[in-house]
Design a protein around this motif. Structure first.
Motif, short mmCIF file in Angstrom:
data_model
loop_
_atom_site.label_atom_id
_atom_site.label_comp_id
_atom_site.label_asym_id
_atom_site.label_seq_id
_atom_site.Cartn_x
_atom_site.Cartn_y
_atom_site.Cartn_z
N GLY A 95 4.33 143.39 21.29
CA GLY A 95 4.18 144.65 20.98
C GLY A 95 2.36 145.17 20.64
N LYS A 96 1.25 144.61 20.79
CA LYS A 96 -0.26 144.57 20.44
C LYS A 96 -1.15 144.01 21.90
N ARG A 97 -2.09 145.61 21.72
CA ARG A 97 -2.80 145.53 23.00
C ARG A 97 -4.23 145.09 22.53
N VAL A 105 -10.62 139.89 19.46
CA VAL A 105 -11.40 140.17 20.21
C VAL A 105 -11.40 141.19 20.85
N PRO A 106 -13.07 141.37 21.47
CA PRO A 106 -13.33 142.87 22.05
C PRO A 106 -12.28 142.92 23.28
N GLU A 107 -11.82 143.58 24.39
CA GLU A 107 -11.39 143.38 25.54
C GLU A 107 -12.96 143.24 26.61
N PHE A 108 -13.22 142.72 26.86
CA PHE A 108 -14.76 142.63 27.47
C PHE A 108 -13.87 143.01 28.79
N ALA A 109 -15.23 143.67 29.45
CA ALA A 109 -15.41 144.41 31.08
C ALA A 109 -15.27 143.23 31.73
N LYS A 168 -20.00 134.22 24.91
CA LYS A 168 -19.18 134.92 24.17
C LYS A 168 -18.80 135.33 23.36
N LEU A 169 -17.61 134.19 24.19
CA LEU A 169 -15.73 133.69 23.55
C LEU A 169 -15.78 132.93 21.89
N ILE A 170 -17.50 132.57 22.00
CA ILE A 170 -17.45 131.77 20.61
C ILE A 170 -17.85 132.77 19.62
N ALA A 203 -6.23 139.20 27.28
CA ALA A 203 -6.74 140.92 28.09
C ALA A 203 -5.08 141.59 28.36
N SER A 204 -4.65 142.55 27.79
CA SER A 204 -3.22 143.40 28.34
C SER A 204 -2.97 144.94 27.60
N ASP A 205 -2.72 145.88 28.34
CA ASP A 205 -2.25 146.93 27.98
C ASP A 205 -1.38 146.77 26.68
#
Length: 551
Positions: A66-68, A38-42, A49-51, A151-153
């Motif tokens: 290995g994902k970001r 999903v988008p990385e929310f600010a 929004k999550l739904i 959410a993670s780098d």
């Protein structure tokens, strides 16, 4: 109505698992098509929004290794228990920049935010080193949906979720927190000890040791979330500190290794390799803050993969040379290298393991730090032996084994009260050397020094300050008066002279001059006075011999 049907169909298509919370108390949701991109929310997204993001997500990732970016998971739960229960949801992931969880019961329209969690915001979540945990309360026979957004780098593991009852969670919490805090504390204490030794001795190897151990300790404290507990800053994820400090820790390790084994002298080529590696590690450490975290993560792992064989090679090479320091170094570096290999392996494979990679490295690193300190103590012991040897050689006359001029000057400076100084010169030394040889002359010097030292005992010290010159230094406090001290010394010198003449050295005599610090305004004046009296005594003896010959 159509929208509701579509939502149900959509949810049904993606909800392939359902967890039954029962008395077993330990449930694992594997990272297998669990997370949807999903988008990385600010900001932390609200439920709507999550739904919406979840509905628009096309497919689930096979795993997050290995994902970001941002990901969401929907986990249907149902409680088989007939009473209210407390559960803990553990997200097995490091370096979480943002996370939020919602609990939506099927039998109620009211949904609840379980927690907002991350390394920068875990005030309301249970403390769990390295990972994130949040509490979930279920009512009797209740079912519902658990929504988790992350959410993670860089997701460094396959990100599974554990749902544990209180007993299981506290067991895990105790294991992770206790081992983490104990090993980090141990490293920091050992680093502080090494730093204290550096300030007391000035040895660069102890400073490198402190850097090696201390930077690892601080780095792991940051990665485990301990630094964030002490210094909370919502703008900075301090968990990244371990990755940022790692190159400097490796640079210190390389520098310490070079100094520990004296590679500059013993293995110049190896010294150059370690020196270049240290400089390269520092340069990488300075560059890493300007990279994206996933790039810094890769660089640090490549650096670790390079250091492991170098570290093992140096240890085994020095062990082959029977270097006493290598036995501890090889043991510690072997443990640390094995743990690093396991740690790196856990970050490049999605195979599950019951071992916590962080704890494996921490325990191995703590043992390595102990071995490092033992190897450094061996290094310090050798330096002490060398220092004692040098100290002895610099202060003891090698022929007579009594103190030399340097030792006499030190003893004179260390004297706290008045002193009596006796200058002695061996008469007839040149004749002995010319007629009997220098070996015989050396034997005469050794016997004279031994006699003077033995007769003096603990009342003072004897020194050889020239070819055939000796000085006796005595503290008059050991006698009833300074006059009694001088009488004792005069008798001592006459007795030694008599013994020499009675035991084969008929042509030898002792000229002496004595002075006390009571007679002079300074030590230098006292020494000059004793020296002058010694020459006066020598001249008077010469005059008596000439008078006897003329008669």
């Amino acid at each position: 109505m159509l929208l509701l049907v579509l939502m149900l169909v959509s949810f049904g298509a993606k909800a392939e698992l359902s967890i039954d919370l029962n008395t077993h108390g330990q449930h694992k949701v594997e990272d297998n098509a669990l997370w949807y991109k999903v988008p990385e929310f600010a900001d932390s997204p609200d439920y709507q929004k999550l739904i919406s993001a979840y509905q628009q997500s096309a497919f689930a990732e096979s795993n997050l290794l290995g994902k970001r970016g941002g990901y969401v998971a929907r986990i249907p739960l149902r409680s088989s228990l007939s009473e209210r229960a407390l559960w803990y949801v553990v997200v097995n992931a490091n370096f979480i920049d943002k996370g939020i969880a919602y609990w939506v019961p099927d039998d109620a329209s009211q949904r609840s935010v379980l927690a907002e969690f991350s390394q920068t915001n875990d005030e309301i979540t249970p403390r769990l080193a390295h990972y994130q945990a949040l509490a979930l309360i279920t009512e009797p026979k209740q079912s519902g949906e658990l929504w988790v957004y992350l959410a993670s780098d860089q997701f460094v593991y396959s990100t599974s979720i554990d749902i544990l009852n209180e007993a299981q969670f506290y067991r895990k919490q105790l294991l992770l927190n206790l081992i983490t805090v104990a090993t980090v504390t141990m490293m920091l204490v050992l680093a502080a000890l090494a730093l204290i030794v550096y300030f007391r001795t000035g040895y660069a190897v102890t400073l490198a040791c402190a850097g090696y151990i201390g930077l690892h300790g601080i780095g792991w404290a940051a990665a485990a979330g301990l630094v964030e507990d002490l210094w909370r800053n919502p703008l900075v994820n301090t968990a990244y500190g371990g990755i940022l400090l790692f190159p400097f820790a490796i640079a210190s390790a390389s520098y310490f290794t070079r100094l520990l084994f004296a590679c500059d002298d013993e293995a110049p080529r190896l010294s150059r390799v370690l020196k270049v590696f240290s400089y390269a590690s520092v340069m990488l450490g300075l560059a890493i803050p300007f990279l994206a975290f996933y790039q810094a993560f890769i660089v640090s792992h490549l650096l670790a993969a390079t250091w492991v064989p170098i570290m093992l090679f140096v240890g085994l090479y020095m062990l082959r040379l029977s270097d006493f320091r290598a036995k501890y170094y090889v043991l510690g570096s072997g443990l640390y290298a094995a743990s690093l290999v396991f740690y790196i392996y856990s970050h490049v494979t999605d195979q599950a393991t019951d071992l916590y990679p962080e704890l494996v490295v921490l325990v191995a690193l703590a043992l390595d730090c102990l071995c490092i300190l033992l190897s450094m103590s061996e290094w310090m012991r050798q330096k002490q032996v060398e220092f004692n040897r040098s100290y002895y050689q610099a202060r003891v006359d090698p022929l007579t084994q009594v103190g030399n001029r340097f030792s006499f000057n030190e003893a004179l400076k260390a004297a706290k009260a008045e002193v009596v100084v006796t200058f002695i010169d061996l008469d007839g030394m040149k004749t002995v050397n010319d007629q009997m040889g220098h070996d015989t002359g050396d034997r005469l010097l050794k016997e004279s020094a031994s006699l003077l030292s033995d007769h003096l005992g603990e009342k003072g010290q004897a020194f050889r300050t020239g070819g055939d010159e000796f000085i006796l230094l005595v503290d008059p406090v050991n006698f009833a008066s300074t006059e009694a001290c001088c009488i004792y010394l005069q008798t001592l010198v006459e007795d030694v002279e008599g013994w020499l003449r009675e035991n084969g050295w008929e042509q030898v005599g002792l000229s002496f001059g004595m002075a006390s610090s009571f007679e002079a305004t300074s030590i230098s004046t006292c020494l000059s006075l004793a020296d002058q009296r010694m020459y006066d005594h020598k001249r008077s003896k010469s005059c008596r011999r000439l008078g006897a010959v003329s008669k």
